[in-house]
Design an enzyme around this catalytic site. Structure first.
Site, PDB file in Angstrom:
ATOM      1  N   ARG A   1      -9.908   6.018   4.387  1.00 38.94           N
ATOM      2  CA  ARG A   1      -9.425   5.159   3.840  1.00 38.94           C
ATOM      3  C   ARG A   1      -9.092   5.583   2.230  1.00 38.94           C
ATOM      4  NH1 ARG A   1     -13.562   0.649   5.504  1.00 38.94           N
ATOM      5  NH2 ARG A   1     -12.508  -0.825   4.044  1.00 38.94           N
TER       6      ARG A   1
ATOM      7  N   ARG B   1     -21.691  -3.881   2.385  1.00 40.49           N
ATOM      8  CA  ARG B   1     -21.355  -5.349   2.477  1.00 40.49           C
ATOM      9  C   ARG B   1     -21.144  -5.977   3.723  1.00 40.49           C
ATOM     10  NH1 ARG B   1     -14.795  -4.778   0.960  1.00 40.49           N
ATOM     11  NH2 ARG B   1     -14.144  -3.326   2.839  1.00 40.49           N
TER      12      ARG B   1
ATOM     13  N   ARG C   1       0.761  -1.272  -0.217  1.00 40.89           N
ATOM     14  CA  ARG C   1       0.015  -0.099  -0.162  1.00 40.89           C
ATOM     15  C   ARG C   1       0.729   1.154  -0.072  1.00 40.89           C
ATOM     16  NH1 ARG C   1      -4.838  -2.616   2.573  1.00 40.89           N
ATOM     17  NH2 ARG C   1      -6.445  -1.281   2.763  1.00 40.89           N
TER      18      ARG C   1
HETATM   19  P1  AMP Z   1      -8.348  -3.825   4.003  1.00 38.14           P
HETATM   20  O1  AMP Z   1      -8.951  -5.179   4.696  1.00 38.14           O
HETATM   21  O2  AMP Z   1      -7.289  -4.233   2.955  1.00 38.14           O
HETATM   22  O3  AMP Z   1      -9.383  -2.974   3.662  1.00 38.14           O
HETATM   23  O4  AMP Z   1      -7.338  -3.237   5.511  1.00 38.14           O
HETATM   24  C1  AMP Z   1      -8.223  -2.739   6.611  1.00 38.14           C
HETATM   25  C2  AMP Z   1      -7.156  -1.854   7.360  1.00 38.14           C
HETATM   26  O5  AMP Z   1      -5.970  -2.524   7.715  1.00 38.14           O
HETATM   27  C3  AMP Z   1      -6.780  -0.766   6.518  1.00 38.14           C
HETATM   28  O6  AMP Z   1      -7.713   0.317   6.498  1.00 38.14           O
HETATM   29  C4  AMP Z   1      -5.122  -0.185   7.193  1.00 38.14           C
HETATM   30  O7  AMP Z   1      -5.642   0.130   8.563  1.00 38.14           O
HETATM   31  C5  AMP Z   1      -4.769  -1.761   7.550  1.00 38.14           C
HETATM   32  N1  AMP Z   1      -4.091  -2.257   6.401  1.00 38.14           N
HETATM   33  C6  AMP Z   1      -4.180  -3.405   5.696  1.00 38.14           C
HETATM   34  N2  AMP Z   1      -3.321  -3.789   4.791  1.00 38.14           N
HETATM   35  C7  AMP Z   1      -2.472  -2.741   5.123  1.00 38.14           C
HETATM   36  C8  AMP Z   1      -1.118  -2.542   4.319  1.00 38.14           C
HETATM   37  N3  AMP Z   1      -0.828  -3.077   3.577  1.00 38.14           N
HETATM   38  N4  AMP Z   1      -0.446  -1.053   4.731  1.00 38.14           N
HETATM   39  C9  AMP Z   1      -1.100  -0.488   6.055  1.00 38.14           C
HETATM   40  N5  AMP Z   1      -2.040  -0.858   6.524  1.00 38.14           N
HETATM   41  C10 AMP Z   1      -2.954  -1.905   6.088  1.00 38.14           C
END
Ligand code: AMP
Length: 214
Positions: free
Chosen positions: A171, A126, A87
């Site tokens: 986000r 969702r 990310r």
């Molecule tokens: P996601 O399920 O991919 O939407 O991730 C949920 C949350 O986890 C994000 O909003 C971040 O707070 C954290 N997160 C997930 N993947 C990453 C990453 N590669 N780098 C930093 N934070 C992450």
């Protein structure tokens, strides 16, 4: 074959990753899922990341790179699908190094393009099966009328704590500021393929297959 699914929250990365696991015996590496697991099981790291995640901000590169490093040492099956990682540019560089250490390559980066209005609608609608993670959407793929998951028969469904409008705004901001530069980065490396993530699930799935089979 190791691939990255790149796109904003709600683009459908998780849904498509699940298809690829079923059909190509690949392994989904979702840092979001790993962090939620750590949070739910109350580990030290889980406690540290809980607030950051609730606010919709990114956790530190160090933490997520550490999580991925561990997973790359395990069973590789049909290859890895990186979902929600990298990310940041630092994470992208770290991934290149980690793959090289394992003698692996990055074979494709698939950008799933979806417009922002669709993202808000998708995310606020969702839910997932608490047992198997099957993804549902109140509008396009509602939970079956008998209340049982179509994949595993589970009867418990959950919504993510950060799937609310306020957290989503943050986000999206994080995505545009820190993650979207990866599109240019992988384009310059000749690894980027962009597909329309707005269509039917099956159409998106077919587009991903085309890229992987090319
Ligand atoms: P996601 O399920 O991919 O939407 O991730 C949920 C949350 O986890 C994000 O909003 C971040 O707070 C954290 N997160 C997930 N993947 C990453 C990453 N590669 N780098 C930093 N934070 C992450």
């Amino acid at each position: 074959m190791n691939i990255i699914l790149l796109g904003p929250p709600g683009a459908g990365k998780g849904t498509q990753a699940r298809f690829l696991c079923d059909e190509r015996d690949m392994i989904q590496l979702s840092t979001g899922d790993m962090l939620r697991e750590a949070k739910d099981s109350g580990t030290e790291m889980g406690k540290i990341v809980a607030d950051v995640m609730a606010r919709g901000e990114l956790v530190t590169d160090e933490i997520v790179i550490g999580l991925i490093r561990e997973k790359l040492k395990g069973d590789k099956k049909g290859g890895f699908i990186f979902d929600g990682f990298p990310r940041t540019l630092a994470q992208a560089d770290a991934l290149a190094e980690l793959l090289a250490e394992e003698g692996e390559t990055l074979d494709a980066v698939i950008e799933m393009q979806v417009d922002d209005n669709a993202l808000v609608a998708r995310i606020t609608a969702r839910s997932t099966c608490a047992n198997c993670g099957e993804v549902y959407n109140d509008n396009t793929k509602p939970i079956p009328a008998d209340g049982k998951c179509s994949n595993c028969g589970g009867t418990e469904f959950k919504r993510r704590a950060d799937d609310n409008e306020e957290s989503l705004k943050q986000r999206l901001m994080e995505y545009y500021k820190k993650t979207s530069p990866l599109i240019g980065y992988y384009y310059a490396k000749g690894q980027l393929s962009s597909i329309d993530g707005l269509g039917e699930m099956s159409a998106v799935k077919a587009d991903i297959s085309k890229v992987l089979d090319a």
